[in-house]
Design a protein around this motif. Sequence first.
Motif, PDB file in Angstrom:
ATOM      1  N   ARG A   8       0.470  -0.961   0.032  1.00 54.09           N
ATOM      2  CA  ARG A   8       0.050  -0.026  -0.118  1.00 54.09           C
ATOM      3  C   ARG A   8       1.087   0.918  -0.040  1.00 54.09           C
ATOM      4  O   ARG A   8       2.136   1.143   0.256  1.00 54.09           O
ATOM      5  CB  ARG A   8      -0.721  -0.107   0.849  1.00 54.09           C
ATOM      6  CG  ARG A   8      -2.007  -0.911   1.254  1.00 54.09           C
ATOM      7  CD  ARG A   8      -3.223  -1.095   2.769  1.00 54.09           C
ATOM      8  NE  ARG A   8      -4.411  -1.366   2.846  1.00 54.09           N
ATOM      9  CZ  ARG A   8      -5.062  -1.447   1.903  1.00 54.09           C
ATOM     10  NH1 ARG A   8      -5.421  -0.187   1.734  1.00 54.09           N
ATOM     11  NH2 ARG A   8      -6.199  -1.991   2.166  1.00 54.09           N
ATOM     12  N   ILE A   9       0.776   2.242  -0.413  1.00 50.56           N
ATOM     13  CA  ILE A   9       1.122   3.482   0.073  1.00 50.56           C
ATOM     14  C   ILE A   9       0.898   4.065   1.028  1.00 50.56           C
ATOM     15  O   ILE A   9       0.240   3.246   1.628  1.00 50.56           O
ATOM     16  CB  ILE A   9       0.849   4.497  -1.667  1.00 50.56           C
ATOM     17  CG1 ILE A   9      -1.201   4.811  -0.760  1.00 50.56           C
ATOM     18  CG2 ILE A   9       0.934   4.021  -2.811  1.00 50.56           C
ATOM     19  CD1 ILE A   9      -1.782   5.574  -1.925  1.00 50.56           C
ATOM     20  N   ALA A  13      -1.143  10.280   2.512  1.00 50.25           N
ATOM     21  CA  ALA A  13      -1.427   9.939   1.212  1.00 50.25           C
ATOM     22  C   ALA A  13      -2.561  10.953   1.289  1.00 50.25           C
ATOM     23  O   ALA A  13      -2.961  11.676   0.851  1.00 50.25           O
ATOM     24  CB  ALA A  13      -0.694   8.869   0.116  1.00 50.25           C
ATOM     25  N   TRP A  72      -7.193   5.770  -1.536  1.00 47.62           N
ATOM     26  CA  TRP A  72      -5.934   5.403  -0.430  1.00 47.62           C
ATOM     27  C   TRP A  72      -6.456   4.090   0.107  1.00 47.62           C
ATOM     28  O   TRP A  72      -5.193   2.352  -0.494  1.00 47.62           O
ATOM     29  CB  TRP A  72      -6.298   6.665   1.223  1.00 47.62           C
ATOM     30  CG  TRP A  72      -4.903   5.276   1.742  1.00 47.62           C
ATOM     31  CD1 TRP A  72      -3.505   6.079   1.534  1.00 47.62           C
ATOM     32  CD2 TRP A  72      -4.867   4.113   2.693  1.00 47.62           C
ATOM     33  NE1 TRP A  72      -2.498   4.950   2.324  1.00 47.62           N
ATOM     34  CE2 TRP A  72      -3.266   3.922   3.409  1.00 47.62           C
ATOM     35  CE3 TRP A  72      -5.573   3.549   2.756  1.00 47.62           C
ATOM     36  CZ2 TRP A  72      -3.326   3.297   3.891  1.00 47.62           C
ATOM     37  CZ3 TRP A  72      -5.692   3.134   4.362  1.00 47.62           C
ATOM     38  CH2 TRP A  72      -3.647   2.890   4.452  1.00 47.62           C
ATOM     39  N   TRP A  75      -5.389   1.559  -3.506  1.00 46.76           N
ATOM     40  CA  TRP A  75      -4.163   2.232  -4.596  1.00 46.76           C
ATOM     41  C   TRP A  75      -3.301   1.188  -4.170  1.00 46.76           C
ATOM     42  O   TRP A  75      -3.067   0.814  -2.565  1.00 46.76           O
ATOM     43  CB  TRP A  75      -3.446   3.067  -3.911  1.00 46.76           C
ATOM     44  CG  TRP A  75      -3.327   4.821  -5.275  1.00 46.76           C
ATOM     45  CD1 TRP A  75      -4.281   5.443  -5.372  1.00 46.76           C
ATOM     46  CD2 TRP A  75      -2.603   3.914  -6.455  1.00 46.76           C
ATOM     47  NE1 TRP A  75      -3.777   6.067  -6.515  1.00 46.76           N
ATOM     48  CE2 TRP A  75      -2.713   5.221  -7.374  1.00 46.76           C
ATOM     49  CE3 TRP A  75      -1.483   2.913  -6.617  1.00 46.76           C
ATOM     50  CZ2 TRP A  75      -1.791   5.181  -8.051  1.00 46.76           C
ATOM     51  CZ3 TRP A  75      -0.849   3.070  -7.752  1.00 46.76           C
ATOM     52  CH2 TRP A  75      -1.302   4.366  -8.952  1.00 46.76           C
ATOM     53  N   HIS A  88      -5.321   0.591  -8.707  1.00 45.76           N
ATOM     54  CA  HIS A  88      -5.918   1.929  -8.541  1.00 45.76           C
ATOM     55  C   HIS A  88      -7.244   2.064  -8.388  1.00 45.76           C
ATOM     56  O   HIS A  88      -7.636   1.181 -10.072  1.00 45.76           O
ATOM     57  CB  HIS A  88      -5.470   3.447  -8.493  1.00 45.76           C
ATOM     58  CG  HIS A  88      -5.142   2.963 -10.238  1.00 45.76           C
ATOM     59  ND1 HIS A  88      -5.397   4.418 -10.889  1.00 45.76           N
ATOM     60  CD2 HIS A  88      -3.996   2.618 -11.263  1.00 45.76           C
ATOM     61  CE1 HIS A  88      -5.110   4.145 -11.790  1.00 45.76           C
ATOM     62  NE2 HIS A  88      -4.762   3.133 -12.158  1.00 45.76           N
ATOM     63  N   SER A 121       6.528  10.866  -4.982  1.00 45.38           N
ATOM     64  CA  SER A 121       5.688   9.736  -5.569  1.00 45.38           C
ATOM     65  C   SER A 121       7.327   9.009  -6.812  1.00 45.38           C
ATOM     66  O   SER A 121       8.115   9.686  -6.521  1.00 45.38           O
ATOM     67  CB  SER A 121       5.030  10.361  -6.533  1.00 45.38           C
ATOM     68  OG  SER A 121       3.902  10.652  -6.066  1.00 45.38           O
ATOM     69  N   ILE A 133       3.223   5.763  -8.591  1.00 43.03           N
ATOM     70  CA  ILE A 133       2.537   5.009  -7.911  1.00 43.03           C
ATOM     71  C   ILE A 133       3.413   6.723  -6.934  1.00 43.03           C
ATOM     72  O   ILE A 133       3.987   7.418  -6.540  1.00 43.03           O
ATOM     73  CB  ILE A 133       3.361   3.606  -7.169  1.00 43.03           C
ATOM     74  CG1 ILE A 133       3.662   2.830  -8.135  1.00 43.03           C
ATOM     75  CG2 ILE A 133       3.195   3.735  -5.968  1.00 43.03           C
ATOM     76  CD1 ILE A 133       4.842   1.818  -8.347  1.00 43.03           C
ATOM     77  N   LEU A 136       4.739   7.771  -1.489  1.00 43.39           N
ATOM     78  CA  LEU A 136       5.009   6.784  -0.847  1.00 43.39           C
ATOM     79  C   LEU A 136       6.024   7.504   0.333  1.00 43.39           C
ATOM     80  O   LEU A 136       6.172   9.145   0.042  1.00 43.39           O
ATOM     81  CB  LEU A 136       6.024   5.373  -1.867  1.00 43.39           C
ATOM     82  CG  LEU A 136       4.773   4.990  -2.389  1.00 43.39           C
ATOM     83  CD1 LEU A 136       6.358   4.093  -3.663  1.00 43.39           C
ATOM     84  CD2 LEU A 136       4.455   3.730  -2.311  1.00 43.39           C
ATOM     85  N   ALA A 141      10.299   5.313  -1.159  1.00 44.05           N
ATOM     86  CA  ALA A 141      10.416   5.906  -2.845  1.00 44.05           C
ATOM     87  C   ALA A 141      11.563   5.761  -3.565  1.00 44.05           C
ATOM     88  O   ALA A 141      11.893   5.057  -4.566  1.00 44.05           O
ATOM     89  CB  ALA A 141       9.756   7.542  -2.489  1.00 44.05           C
TER      90      ALA A 141
END
Length: 159
Positions: A8-9, A13, A72, A75, A88, A121, A133, A136, A141
């Motif tokens: 997951r991010i 976010a 969220w 994603w 997403h 990102s 993506i 992060l 990232a």
Amino acid sequence: MRQPPANRIAPDAIKAWKIAEAIVAGVFWLITIALFILTFIFEFSYWYGAGAALISGLCTYLFVFLLPKLRWRRWRYEVFEQEIYIQHGILIVSRTLVPMIRVQHVDTKQGPILKNYKLASVEISTAATTHEIPALLEEDASDLRDRISALARVDEDDV
């Protein structure tokens, strides 16, 4: 059918997206206020202002309070040796497989809102398009960018 990606991010976010959308909603509210002022000056019907206020309120609720949380939750991403799997979407869920052999370069980007939350990102560029993506953690990232770059280079040597 393939299982959804595992990663997951970052949860921050949601906050970053809320701030970005609140800025856009602020512009809608400024236009609404300007419309009320114009209706007072030129004696138009107040229904125009009321309609604009209703639309601004609805957009603020949807884009600032509701959609970032849903966005969220949907994603997800996962990096394999041969491909990158990205999922997403809110109503329409998009699942994308990016073959490593097609990756041309990988970037990280960070605007002022993401920087405030220590997020970045990752952009994955192919000949056809760019995949992102978002949001992060900075370290994640950077690690992901380096990992994808290394995997893409290995695939190019094999071909």
